[in-house]
Design a protein around this motif. Structure first.
Motif, PDB file in Angstrom:
ATOM      1  N   LEU A   1     -23.239  -4.090   7.541  1.00 36.10           N
ATOM      2  CA  LEU A   1     -24.157  -4.164   6.405  1.00 36.10           C
ATOM      3  C   LEU A   1     -23.591  -3.447   5.184  1.00 36.10           C
ATOM      4  CD1 LEU A   1     -27.579  -3.638   8.223  1.00 36.10           C
ATOM      5  CD2 LEU A   1     -26.731  -5.743   7.160  1.00 36.10           C
TER       6      LEU A   1
ATOM      7  N   LEU B   1     -28.029  -8.287  13.426  1.00 40.89           N
ATOM      8  CA  LEU B   1     -27.712  -8.756  12.070  1.00 40.89           C
ATOM      9  C   LEU B   1     -28.355 -10.109  11.784  1.00 40.89           C
ATOM     10  CD1 LEU B   1     -23.963  -7.696  12.036  1.00 40.89           C
ATOM     11  CD2 LEU B   1     -25.720  -6.851  10.440  1.00 40.89           C
TER      12      LEU B   1
ATOM     13  N   LYS C   1     -25.129  -4.622   1.789  1.00 39.75           N
ATOM     14  CA  LYS C   1     -26.573  -4.839   2.047  1.00 39.75           C
ATOM     15  C   LYS C   1     -27.248  -3.589   2.525  1.00 39.75           C
ATOM     16  CE  LYS C   1     -25.887  -9.677   3.034  1.00 39.75           C
ATOM     17  NZ  LYS C   1     -26.817 -10.695   2.737  1.00 39.75           N
TER      18      LYS C   1
ATOM     19  N   GLU D   1     -23.404  -2.368  13.379  1.00 44.88           N
ATOM     20  CA  GLU D   1     -24.332  -3.024  12.450  1.00 44.88           C
ATOM     21  C   GLU D   1     -24.339  -2.314  11.098  1.00 44.88           C
ATOM     22  OE1 GLU D   1     -29.061  -4.077  11.904  1.00 44.88           O
ATOM     23  OE2 GLU D   1     -28.391  -3.201  13.800  1.00 44.88           O
TER      24      GLU D   1
ATOM     25  N   LYS E   1     -31.615  -9.999  10.391  1.00 46.27           N
ATOM     26  CA  LYS E   1     -31.607  -9.553   8.992  1.00 46.27           C
ATOM     27  C   LYS E   1     -30.979 -10.594   8.071  1.00 46.27           C
ATOM     28  CE  LYS E   1     -31.477  -4.615   9.995  1.00 46.27           C
ATOM     29  NZ  LYS E   1     -31.540  -4.463  11.421  1.00 46.27           N
TER      30      LYS E   1
END
Length: 159
Positions: A154, A60, A159, A150, A63
């Motif tokens: 997200l 993460l 996201k 993950e 990102k």
């Protein structure tokens, strides 16, 4: 051993990496461990899910998501002080457990945050019948590996 009263400990059969420094680690009932600091989301994990949470947090970060990770090795008593402080810091909590999402770590976290809630997502085994098979395959199937954690984080963050 030194605890006066009944104790329940749950152990998995799958070999997992050691996440705590064996030299300096002191286990204390009811005290979670801040494994990684973050600002965008708190991931509270127990058991083998701690390693998955740490791996997910690393991915993460690449990102642009800063995930705080807490090893909540004791569900009862729960370290509410650490949990509440982290939840208010990040504003969102994802719980991760290799267990049913009913009656486990996620529900304990929700109860602890009920007086001053923040959004919470529970990652675990949904209300389904259990299956047999290779542990690694089952973890992936139920989204209980680092990639699954993950994805859930997200999605939770939009996201």
């Amino acid at each position: 051993y030194a605890t006066d009263g009944p104790v329940y400990m749950r152990f998995g059969r799958l070999a997992v990496p050691v996440v705590n420094d064996p030299e300096g680690f002191e286990f204390e009932i009811g005290k979670g461990i801040l494994m990684r600091e973050g600002a965008d989301v708190t991931i509270v994990a127990c058991g083998l899910m701690v390693q998955a949470a740490l791996e997910a947090a690393e991915s993460l970060a690449a990102k642009g998501v800063s995930a705080e990770v807490i090893d909540m090795h004791t569900v009862k008593p729960l370290d509410e002080e650490l949990l509440v402080a982290s939840a208010h810091k990040t504003g969102r909590v994802v719980t991760c457990e290799e267990h049913s999402v009913i009656g486990g770590l996620g529900d304990a976290v929700l109860a602890a945050l009920a007086a001053d809630p923040v959004p919470v997502r529970k990652v675990g085994v949904n209300d389904v019948f259990g299956e047999s098979g290779p542990a690694v395959d089952l973890l992936a199937k139920y989204g209980l590996d680092a990639a699954g954690v993950e994805r859930q984080v997200l999605d939770f963050l939009g996201k």
